[in-house]
Design a protein around this motif. Sequence first.
Motif, PDB file in Angstrom:
ATOM      1  N   GLU A 190      -5.528  31.017  14.463  1.00 34.19           N
ATOM      2  CA  GLU A 190      -5.150  32.290  14.263  1.00 34.19           C
ATOM      3  C   GLU A 190      -5.815  32.986  13.141  1.00 34.19           C
ATOM      4  O   GLU A 190      -5.906  34.145  12.957  1.00 34.19           O
ATOM      5  N   ARG A 201      -8.823  34.652  14.418  1.00 37.76           N
ATOM      6  CA  ARG A 201      -8.398  35.980  15.229  1.00 37.76           C
ATOM      7  C   ARG A 201      -7.835  37.028  14.106  1.00 37.76           C
ATOM      8  O   ARG A 201      -8.148  38.194  14.350  1.00 37.76           O
ATOM      9  N   GLN A 202      -7.055  36.667  13.207  1.00 33.66           N
ATOM     10  CA  GLN A 202      -6.113  37.773  12.437  1.00 33.66           C
ATOM     11  C   GLN A 202      -7.247  38.066  10.838  1.00 33.66           C
ATOM     12  O   GLN A 202      -7.312  39.191  10.596  1.00 33.66           O
ATOM     13  N   PRO A 209     -10.921  37.809  10.808  1.00 36.94           N
ATOM     14  CA  PRO A 209     -12.210  37.303  11.527  1.00 36.94           C
ATOM     15  C   PRO A 209     -13.553  37.277  10.489  1.00 36.94           C
ATOM     16  O   PRO A 209     -14.454  36.786  10.823  1.00 36.94           O
ATOM     17  N   LYS A 210     -13.546  37.909   9.592  1.00 32.53           N
ATOM     18  CA  LYS A 210     -14.450  37.850   8.512  1.00 32.53           C
ATOM     19  C   LYS A 210     -14.333  36.628   7.352  1.00 32.53           C
ATOM     20  O   LYS A 210     -15.532  36.328   6.731  1.00 32.53           O
ATOM     21  N   GLU A 261       0.911  31.355  14.009  1.00 31.48           N
ATOM     22  CA  GLU A 261       0.603  32.943  13.772  1.00 31.48           C
ATOM     23  C   GLU A 261       1.130  33.431  12.583  1.00 31.48           C
ATOM     24  O   GLU A 261       0.498  34.466  11.925  1.00 31.48           O
ATOM     25  N   GLY A 271     -11.189  34.501  23.460  1.00 22.66           N
ATOM     26  CA  GLY A 271     -11.173  35.665  22.445  1.00 22.66           C
ATOM     27  C   GLY A 271     -11.744  35.122  21.144  1.00 22.66           C
ATOM     28  O   GLY A 271     -11.036  35.884  20.007  1.00 22.66           O
ATOM     29  N   ASP A 328     -15.283  35.117  18.776  1.00 22.88           N
ATOM     30  CA  ASP A 328     -16.731  35.299  18.700  1.00 22.88           C
ATOM     31  C   ASP A 328     -17.389  34.329  17.463  1.00 22.88           C
ATOM     32  O   ASP A 328     -18.653  34.358  17.195  1.00 22.88           O
TER      33      ASP A 328
END
Lengths: 274, 274
Positions: free
Chosen positions: B20, B23-24, B26-27, B208, B255, B257
């Motif tokens: 999570e 995903r939330q 990403p950097k 999450e 999902g 990268d």
Amino acid sequence: MNRAIGVIDSGVGGLTVAHELMRQLPKEKLIYLGDTARCPYGPRTEQEVKQFTWEMVSYLLEKNIKMLVIACNTATAFTLKDLQERLDIPVIGVIKPGARAAIKFTRNDQVGVIGTEGTIRSKAYSNALRKIKAKLQVYPLACPLFVPMVEKGILSGSHAKEVVEETLQPLIGNGMDTLILGCTHYPLLKDTIQEVVGDGVTVISSSEETARETSTILEVHDLLYNGDRNPTHQFYATGELKTFKKIANSIFKEGNDSFYEIEKVSITENQDAS
Amino acid sequence: MNRAIGVIDSGVGGLTVAHELMRQLPKEKLIYLGDTARCPYGPRTEQEVKQFTWEMVSYLLEKNIKMLVIACNTATAFTLKDLQERLDIPVIGVIKPGARAAIKFTRNDQVGVIGTEGTIRSKAYSNALRKIKAKLQVYPLACPLFVPMVEKGILSGSHAKEVVEETLQPLIGNGMDTLILGCTHYPLLKDTIQEVVGDGVTVISSSEETARETSTILEVHDLLYNGDRNPTHQFYATGELKTFKKIANSIFKEGNDSFYEIEKVSITENQDAS
């Protein structure tokens, strides 16, 4: 920590944030100030919004608040950073909590944002979203008819649905799975908006999310009230109280054990508090 | 702010929190440490959990992390307060974010909480919930079969559904409108759990919600990474890597990268890092 949470807004929209604070933090006392004499802030110059906001903040600092919630999108866009740097209490706005919730909810990275013309033009949500997650596709849409409709008390029914349907037309079928209500008035239209966009779209209330993050920030700073109480909240407005009271009573009527007092005040030397 | 977010867990459950976070945020770069050689922590004494957690924290502090996420319910219950007081970086656990989300979501103030026997026995969720909102009705339930099932990779299908159905039986029809997954393994069973409790119940993943609050806290402390990057994350485990890699690959496959490296390490003099 007995001190109150301060909430400022240009008018009545922030009452949805206040309502969520009462619901999610029922032991916390609120002091709300709505600058109804000078609202809306949307068409004001940046200089005016900054000055008016500082006048509101000064008024609440005198009341010894422990945290400040800027429950107004326009004021958040123009003053949040400055207030965070200059005040020695935590300050939260309404934009980033909604943005973070959208990032959490979206599964296809396609997010709609609706707000006033000023908020949409400022790109505050698009910037907040894409600063964290650059690959998000953001669909912004101004909904100029929603605030006047809410202030007239039209929240559901065939007329409300017709206006919402027509306004949101550009977003329907665009693939977004999440829609941010980027205006503190819009949670009052949430059911109608949800009906129009359909169950496949998660509708995010920035008011709910701002209250949730206020809870987080109070805990991080060890500022939560620890005892037991049913606080009496103070609501102040700079303009006439009739509409303010009507909207407050309609927002607070459900699921709320709290007491609140509403009073007209002057926050500048030129305003008439009589 | 180039430095990484540190994530600790007794084993693999915290990988859902890491997922999570990726995903939330990403950097942001992650450094994860799972104490798989000594997991689970549930049956350990408080003294042991504290000592093991400090060993993990010391290892990550050497890596110059900017924030610490305790992605383990047991470690959160025993060490969060102490770590928040002693470290000069922000520290977040998995319990309060889930509790705050439940308070936001519930409309009838009836909240279920499922977790391991240790977590349920500790009453950590009930206390966190009722400290903020005393009138909440909380329904706690231990689900001892869920973790072993997840670790065997059984996440859906008829066997999973049967076990979930049987285990959650005491909660069905009790009136709750919100259910907290109070164990970082459980988000992997979320679809099955949602099916069993029905659409009328909002199922909250503490993974999450912890990632969402990590985002909030990084911003409040001005610690977000501001540039553009696709970071490579570091995952360390103290035990054998076969199961760890298998579970990581299955969680991260969708999902995502990001790149990640998995390595076995020793965090005490007695452990064998070969």
